[in-house]
Design a protein around this motif. Sequence first.
Motif, PDB file in Angstrom:
ATOM      1  N   ARG A   1     -22.182   6.335  21.338  1.00 51.61           N
ATOM      2  CA  ARG A   1     -21.611   7.409  22.161  1.00 51.61           C
ATOM      3  C   ARG A   1     -20.611   8.265  21.389  1.00 51.61           C
ATOM      4  N   PHE A   2     -19.762   7.612  20.577  1.00 54.93           N
ATOM      5  CA  PHE A   2     -18.751   8.401  19.864  1.00 54.93           C
ATOM      6  C   PHE A   2     -19.380   9.474  18.963  1.00 54.93           C
TER       7      PHE A   2
ATOM      8  N   GLU B   1     -20.956  12.321  21.121  1.00 55.40           N
ATOM      9  CA  GLU B   1     -19.951  13.144  21.814  1.00 55.40           C
ATOM     10  C   GLU B   1     -19.204  14.013  20.794  1.00 55.40           C
TER      11      GLU B   1
ATOM     12  N   TYR C   1      -9.482  12.754  20.820  1.00 51.57           N
ATOM     13  CA  TYR C   1      -9.833  11.367  21.122  1.00 51.57           C
ATOM     14  C   TYR C   1      -8.751  10.406  20.611  1.00 51.57           C
TER      15      TYR C   1
ATOM     16  N   GLN D   1     -14.240   9.454  26.606  1.00 54.31           N
ATOM     17  CA  GLN D   1     -14.647   8.587  25.495  1.00 54.31           C
ATOM     18  C   GLN D   1     -13.572   7.544  25.213  1.00 54.31           C
TER      19      GLN D   1
ATOM     20  N   SER E   1     -14.588   3.773  25.558  1.00 49.30           N
ATOM     21  CA  SER E   1     -14.612   2.939  24.361  1.00 49.30           C
ATOM     22  C   SER E   1     -13.666   1.743  24.480  1.00 49.30           C
TER      23      SER E   1
END
Length: 452
Positions: free
Chosen positions: A35-36, A39, A52, A226, A230
């Motif tokens: 995902r990181f 994104e 982030y 995120q 996370s």
Amino acid sequence: MKSTQNNNERAIFATKFGAIATTVGSAVGLGNIWRFPYEAGIHGGGAFMICYLAFVFLIGIPVLCSEFIMGRGTRSNIFGAYRKLRPDHNWHLAGYIGILASILILSFYSVVAGWTIEYCLSSLFGQLKFSNTEIGHGQFIELTTGWRPVIWTVIFLACNFFILIGGVTKGIERASNILMPLLFLLLIAFCINSFTLPGFKEGVKFLFHPDFSKITPSVLLGALGQAFFSLSLGLGCMMTYASYFNNDNRLGKTAVTTAVLDSLVAILAGIIIFPAVFSFGLSPEAGPTLVFEVLPYIFSKLPGGAIWSTLFFLLLFLASLTSTVSMSEISITYFCEEKRWSRKKSTVVSSLIGLAGGLICALSFGPLSDFTIFGMTFFSLFDYLSSNICLPVGGMICSIFTGWFIDRKFVKTQMTDNGKYRFPMLRPLVFCLRWVCPTAIFLIFLNSIGII
Ligand code: PHE
């Protein structure tokens, strides 16, 4: 590693290392490695990265501490924790946001985890192609459309179910202790390999050079979501895990260690993916498919690419399991402790709900791909609703509650392990929980709906 039982039958992690490894096991997963990068890719790289990291340290760590305080201080799930601390109010209703988020996340997460099984087995049996002309998007489509994702999602959820039925500390603790360090080593090896790619400089610049003009409301909301996703924050997951911590677990240290390791893994994943993206002329904006399209290119350049690929996807699959196990715990402990169901029944019911959600998301890549709500497939909608809305709202409630409504002495007792350790950051922590976290989250929401 042994676990112990305390007098009210709640399991306790036997060692500090076990507790940290399990917490990190929940935090580190597809959120960091899948995902990181995607994104960051769609939100302009450096601009996203800086937001982030700021959110992890300014909002994530304080909210993580507040979940730890509530979880270990009450030795309860999210409902019980709110209820024990303020029995006369309805704060415990925040638990429903947690349950909703955990089900939404489990649903789309299992689909991606299913892809990892497919990629692992395809690499093992030589079906994953590593020659430049054939790989990329075409191969991803070939492997993950139609009914195939449904099968892999079901297989993944079945693995999750069998781990859960075995109990909390046994399986999870043992697996995370071995798994996380191994995954970390593999990521470092791939990172070193990134240095040799022609697009290394460009990739690193994309990720670390912030273009402040690219910080838009959607970048801010995406980075906030995120950070919460996370760190497994805002849904009571870390609260439930902290309820299994022993009384000698320095909560502040555990929170910082978890956040640092978790961000490090995300950064390593970025350093692996973006140089490859630029080296092979791909687009960083591919979205959820990015990592699965780019990794085969990386493996194609390594001697014994199929072996690396098999090992990597195997570890990613196992890291996903430690995360899904932790999110499943939320509804399981709810049924066990609030509804007084047996653990077996709670696990079966939770897993069936997850299965229904997982099937809907898996079909988003096949027969339901044209069915959209607000322009999103079920898969993207579940991700957006849970990460960008439910988790930050859950975190905001938790931080307001700990900052304003819990007795300061209780907070101090938890953060100092009943006076055993010094915790000089108590004031800044409470300040963050009272003012910084709720205000920042609220402003980001207003900003994203265009009010400010
Ligand atoms: N933090 C996990 C990851 O990065 C995902 C997760 C979210 C786990 C919420 C539990 C609860 O993969």
